[in-house]
Motif scaffolding. Structure first.
Motif, PDB file in Angstrom:
ATOM      1  N   LEU A  60       1.115  -1.340   0.038  1.00 46.74           N
ATOM      2  CA  LEU A  60      -0.038  -0.079   0.029  1.00 46.74           C
ATOM      3  C   LEU A  60       0.827   1.392  -0.026  1.00 46.74           C
ATOM      4  N   VAL A  61       1.876   1.300   0.688  1.00 47.89           N
ATOM      5  CA  VAL A  61       3.031   2.389   0.771  1.00 47.89           C
ATOM      6  C   VAL A  61       3.253   2.600  -0.502  1.00 47.89           C
ATOM      7  N   TRP A  62       3.837   1.583  -1.190  1.00 44.04           N
ATOM      8  CA  TRP A  62       4.420   1.794  -2.568  1.00 44.04           C
ATOM      9  C   TRP A  62       3.214   2.397  -3.534  1.00 44.04           C
ATOM     10  N   LEU A  63       2.067   1.953  -3.305  1.00 45.16           N
ATOM     11  CA  LEU A  63       0.914   2.737  -4.298  1.00 45.16           C
ATOM     12  C   LEU A  63       0.757   3.945  -4.058  1.00 45.16           C
ATOM     13  N   ILE A  64       0.793   4.229  -2.721  1.00 49.74           N
ATOM     14  CA  ILE A  64       0.335   5.613  -2.045  1.00 49.74           C
ATOM     15  C   ILE A  64       1.517   6.545  -2.295  1.00 49.74           C
ATOM     16  N   VAL A  65       2.668   6.384  -2.370  1.00 53.21           N
ATOM     17  CA  VAL A  65       3.664   7.408  -2.101  1.00 53.21           C
ATOM     18  C   VAL A  65       3.778   8.472  -3.324  1.00 53.21           C
ATOM     19  N   PRO A  66       3.423   7.667  -4.535  1.00 58.69           N
ATOM     20  CA  PRO A  66       3.647   8.796  -5.810  1.00 58.69           C
ATOM     21  C   PRO A  66       2.696   9.898  -5.401  1.00 58.69           C
ATOM     22  N   PHE A  67       1.424   9.803  -4.975  1.00 60.47           N
ATOM     23  CA  PHE A  67       0.614  10.729  -4.976  1.00 60.47           C
ATOM     24  C   PHE A  67       0.772  11.852  -3.898  1.00 60.47           C
ATOM     25  N   PHE A  68       1.722  11.949  -3.163  1.00 62.65           N
ATOM     26  CA  PHE A  68       2.254  12.658  -2.224  1.00 62.65           C
ATOM     27  C   PHE A  68       3.588  13.653  -2.735  1.00 62.65           C
ATOM     28  N   ILE A  69       4.097  13.250  -3.915  1.00 56.72           N
ATOM     29  CA  ILE A  69       5.030  14.097  -4.472  1.00 56.72           C
ATOM     30  C   ILE A  69       4.523  15.400  -4.821  1.00 56.72           C
ATOM     31  N   ARG A  70       4.938  16.771  -4.385  1.00 59.55           N
ATOM     32  CA  ARG A  70       4.925  17.957  -4.647  1.00 59.55           C
ATOM     33  C   ARG A  70       4.994  18.095  -6.397  1.00 59.55           C
ATOM     34  N   GLN A  71       5.866  17.650  -6.887  1.00 64.06           N
ATOM     35  CA  GLN A  71       5.987  17.837  -8.333  1.00 64.06           C
ATOM     36  C   GLN A  71       5.982  16.564  -8.957  1.00 64.06           C
ATOM     37  N   ARG A  72       4.714  16.173  -9.530  1.00 62.29           N
ATOM     38  CA  ARG A  72       4.577  14.884 -10.317  1.00 62.29           C
ATOM     39  C   ARG A  72       4.878  14.901 -11.848  1.00 62.29           C
ATOM     40  N   SER A  73       5.895  14.852 -12.349  1.00 62.40           N
ATOM     41  CA  SER A  73       6.208  15.198 -13.574  1.00 62.40           C
ATOM     42  C   SER A  73       6.117  13.688 -14.317  1.00 62.40           C
ATOM     43  N   VAL A  74       5.090  13.291 -15.235  1.00 63.90           N
ATOM     44  CA  VAL A  74       5.087  11.929 -15.780  1.00 63.90           C
ATOM     45  C   VAL A  74       5.856  11.874 -16.848  1.00 63.90           C
ATOM     46  N   ALA A  75       6.592  10.997 -17.243  1.00 63.66           N
ATOM     47  CA  ALA A  75       7.901  11.186 -18.243  1.00 63.66           C
ATOM     48  C   ALA A  75       7.784   9.761 -18.738  1.00 63.66           C
ATOM     49  N   THR A  76       8.340  10.024 -19.781  1.00 67.29           N
ATOM     50  CA  THR A  76       8.850   8.740 -20.537  1.00 67.29           C
ATOM     51  C   THR A  76      10.228   8.252 -20.269  1.00 67.29           C
ATOM     52  N   THR A  77      10.518   6.991 -20.720  1.00 62.35           N
ATOM     53  CA  THR A  77      12.042   6.579 -20.369  1.00 62.35           C
ATOM     54  C   THR A  77      13.022   7.356 -20.540  1.00 62.35           C
ATOM     55  N   PHE A  78      14.079   7.409 -19.647  1.00 60.92           N
ATOM     56  CA  PHE A  78      15.112   8.510 -19.682  1.00 60.92           C
ATOM     57  C   PHE A  78      16.468   7.563 -19.806  1.00 60.92           C
ATOM     58  N   MET A  79      16.529   6.107 -19.884  1.00 65.79           N
ATOM     59  CA  MET A  79      17.790   5.546 -19.862  1.00 65.79           C
ATOM     60  C   MET A  79      17.567   4.554 -21.202  1.00 65.79           C
ATOM     61  N   LYS A  80      18.436   4.784 -21.887  1.00 69.52           N
ATOM     62  CA  LYS A  80      18.678   3.900 -23.064  1.00 69.52           C
ATOM     63  C   LYS A  80      19.679   2.714 -22.888  1.00 69.52           C
TER      64      LYS A  80
END
Length: 786
Positions: free
Chosen positions: A766-786
């Motif tokens: 549950l913590v793993w599922l919940i923790v992203p919702f409490f980030i002040r800046q939630r920038s949804v990104a595409t992959t950054f490593m190739k």
């Protein structure tokens, strides 16, 4: 240097000193430090049975029973270094009677005391004549002159009624409506909790059982009971769980690391931190506690799922930080790493605050293990991992896409609907929570041992070792007199069938006051000049000289029986555990009850009311009460821990501090709600798991908030995205490994560990599922490593 010392010390412990983990489950229970007599009484009762193995071998035919028992003892008799088998001989029986024959005049049953006061001399004369001439007057212990009125024989018969076991053909015999059993009392020579002894004893007992059944052409039942059987079963179970949890966690972590980094080096580094953490924890625990309990190792195996968090945090950031060296990177990560360590230790502090030695050992083991793993990461990883040394695997690419699913939906109505649903479901679950602190729910011995124990208790009418009366006084005499007062109260409960009987030292050694009263009764009523002895002499034609000879003969058995003298004889073997002797400034003894029904314990406990120095002891109820009290206390400690962690992190995160704690708090509430909805009763180990969940859950909050701070300072969108994805990767890998370790712990056959593991499994997910919702800046990104 430190690592070398740890390896050397562990090699010495296992190869040189050859330490053996403790398997005594009672060593995990709290001690009664404020009441030494109470604690010693429980220890005394347990120790009395610790080295004993009782075997019942039964068949419908007595000859088959004897043959099977012979086959059984032949297997064990050659192993005198392991077993001491008690045999019954005529000398054994005569030795048993010897101490009492010298004290005949002082030994009377309560019924005989009443009859002596109520019956006339004529009636007692008829008793003596009946004993002299009747062929059905019962067993005779000596000649008529030794016991003309049968008072001593009656007293001995009453003592024999304390157990259904009887001598027969040189064996101890007991029977039920179906089978005739031979009882074999076996004393273990090595300690029952020695793993080495268990490895030798259990196979031999199994071999003896097979021999007993194979040597007779009939159905043979073998019932075995003893502490060593339960200890061996618990040890075997713990060994299996150490392997399952430890090896399973390691394999899971190795697979995760390979899929994430596609390299053996990160795997080796993570295993290095875990290994040093485990070795350090073991060394410190052995030095502090002079040993290690097997259950501590089982719980410590789950440490693998947490100790790697620090290494994962460093490696994930090393993967993305291509423009700084490892030392500089470590300086950037140290604040977050230090906070995660402190929060985890605060979580384990909850275990250390309980009165259970086993839980304190587990807390120290885990906290020290994390500390060593943390220092391994801080000291070694910057030296061993340089920039551009790592590459990402396919798992990193796929996992990176998950973060976009946690962005806030544009449909606010849907968000509020979902939130209201969760609040409603949680409220319903929390309202249904029940509690059950019964210590018996925390132990599940193998079914066959429970079945044998129940059969044994029914056949032998054995007393309970955990429910009894504790009697205290300033002297031996006072204790014996108080026992006698208690027995008079218990007789009423026997007549009401609340219990079937009781065992007490005063059954065998009456107080000096009672012995004096008994002698006065016999001398005044039976041996008086014009009493029944004179009437008997007249009936059988004997003169005054005959009467004088009997009086003189009985006068030689007029000694006073003492507890000290009684314990010098073989007759005391079965009752020595009832006498505690001097404890500090007072003396104490135990009165054990037989045939006690659990539902009638409250009724029986009232027998001690109004009796000086008498206390009812219910160890099961006492420990259950301790569990309940600490469940409540730890609930308040958990709340206090949240405030402590908040204060600890406030200096760094300021107004965003609540964001690091909210996921753990919400996950804890949802976990409790799920327990309520599924009908699982709340117990101490659920609350302790929530304490640890705070420490672990805050780690994930710190991971994300640290990168949130870094992302806020980065100038480009790509760098902000990269920072958040690094934190998300570290959180995901840490959560996955924790789920692996505690998920396997949830499969434990030990109910306490299963409750702990299940709570951690649900809460961490549950913590793993919940923790992203409490980030002040939630920038949804595409992959950054190739």
């Amino acid at each position: 240097m430190v690592a070398s010392l740890l390896v050397a010390h562990n090699a010495y412990l296992w190869l040189g000193k050859r330490i053996s983990p403790d398997t005594d489950i009672l060593a995990l229970l709290p001690t009664q430090e404020r009441d030494p007599a109470l604690q010693q009484s429980f220890t005394h009762m347990v120790d009395a049975a610790q080295q004993r193995v009782i075997v019942l071998i039964g068949a419908e035919d007595w000859e088959n029973t004897k043959k099977a028992a012979k086959q059984y003892t032949q297997v064990l008799s050659s192993h005198t270094d392991l077993f001491d088998i008690t045999s019954l001989t005529e000398k054994t029986q005569s030795d048993w009677l010897a101490p009492f024959q010298k004290n005949r005049l002082g030994l009377l049953s309560v019924r005989q005391q009443e009859l002596l006061k109520a019956q006339s001399s004529d009636e007692w004369a008829n008793v003596a004549l009946s004993k002299l001439y009747s062929a059905f007057s019962g067993p005779k212990l000596g000649s008529f002159q030794d016991d003309p009125f049968g008072t001593f024989e009656t007293w001995v018969q009453e003592r024999a009624q304390e157990t259904p076991v009887r001598p027969r053909d040189g064996h101890l015999f007991v029977a039920d409506e179906k089978r005739q059993y031979i009882l074999l009392p076996i004393t273990l020579v090595p300690p029952a909790f020695s793993l080495t002894a268990q490895e030798k004893v259990i196979p031999l007992l199994n071999e003896a059982t097979k021999a007993a059944r194979a040597g007779v052409n009939a159905e043979i039942e073998v019932i075995s009971t003893g502490v060593v059987l339960h200890a061996a079963a618990a040890g075997q179970q713990a060994h299996q769980e150490v392997s399952t949890i430890g090896v399973g966690s390691l394999i899971g972590i190795i697979v995760l690391m390979w899929l994430s980094f596609h390299s053996l080096k990160p795997i080796g580094l993570i295993l290095l931190s875990i290994g040093i953490g485990f070795l350090g924890a073991l060394s410190v625990c052995v030095l502090l506690f002079d040993g290690i309990h097997l259950m501590t190792l089982v719980f410590g195996a789950s440490l693998i799922g947490i100790a790697q968090d620090y290494g994962i945090y460093f490696l994930c950031h090393r993967l993305g930080a291509t423009d700084v060296d490892s030392r500089t990177l470590l300086k950037q990560l140290i604040p977050g790493l230090l906070l995660t360590l402190l929060c985890a230790i605060i979580g384990y502090l909850g275990l250390a605050l309980t009165p259970f030695p086993g839980l304190r050992h587990m807390a120290v083991f885990s906290a020290v293990g994390l500390l060593f793993a943390w220092f391994t990461v801080v000291c070694w990883f910057p030296q061993l991992v340089q920039e551009k040394n790592l590459k990402s695997g396919k798992l990193v690419v796929y996992y990176d896409h998950l973060l976009q699913f946690f962005s806030v939906p544009k449909n606010k109505a849907l968000v509020w609907t979902l939130a209201l649903f969760l609040v409603g479901a949680s409220g319903l679950g929390l309202s249904r929570i029940t509690v059950n602190d019964d210590i018996r729910l925390l132990q599940t011995p193998p079914k066959h041992l429970v079945t044998d124990q129940m059969k044994f208790g029914k056949l032998l009418d054995a007393p309970s070792p955990v429910q009894y009366f504790l009697v205290r006084g300033q002297s031996t005499e006072v204790v014996l007199q108080r026992e006698e007062n208690l027995k008079r109260a218990l007789d009423a409960f026997v007549s009401q069938r609340v219990i079937t009987g009781y065992q007490a030292i005063s059954n065998w050694v009456p107080s000096q006051k009672t012995q004096s009263e008994n002698r006065a009764l016999i001398e005044g009523k039976l041996l008086a000049q014009n009493g029944p002895l004179r009437m008997v002499a007249a009936k059988i034609g004997e003169d005054n000289e005959w009467q004088a000879a009997i009086r003189q003969n009985l006068g030689t058995s007029n000694q006073t029986l003492t507890v000290e003298n009684f314990f010098l004889t073989s007759a005391s073997q079965a009752t020595r555990h009832l006498w505690l002797g001097k404890v500090n400034e007072e003396y104490a003894s135990i009165v054990a009850v037989k045939g006690l029904q659990y539902a009638k314990i409250p009724q029986l406990s009232q027998a001690a009311n109004g009796l000086d120095g008498v206390q009812w002891v219910d160890k099961i109820s006492e420990i259950s009460s301790v569990l309940g009290r600490y469940r409540q206390n730890m609930g308040w400690v958990l709340i206090g821990a949240y405030f402590l962690v908040f204060a600890l992190m406030f200096h760094r995160y300021r107004k965003d501090t609540w964001r690091t704690l909210a996921p753990s708090a919400m996950a804890s509430l949802f976990t409790l709600a799920l327990l309520g909805l599924t009908g699982q009763a709340l117990q101490l180990f659920h609350v302790l798991a929530l304490m640890l969940l705070l420490g672990i859950g805050v780690d994930y909050g710190i991971f994300m908030q640290e990168q949130n701070r870094q992302a806020a300072s980065d100038e480009t969108k790509d760098k902000r995205v990269s920072a958040m994805n690094l934190a998300w990767l570290a959180t995901g890998l840490s959560a996955a490994s924790t789920l692996l370790s505690f998920g396997l712990l949830a499969l434990s056959n030990t109910p306490a560990l299963r409750a702990f593991g299940l709570t951690m499994l649900i809460g961490t997910g549950l913590v793993w599922l919940i923790v992203p919702f409490f980030i002040r800046q939630r920038s949804v990104a595409t992959t950054f490593m190739k």
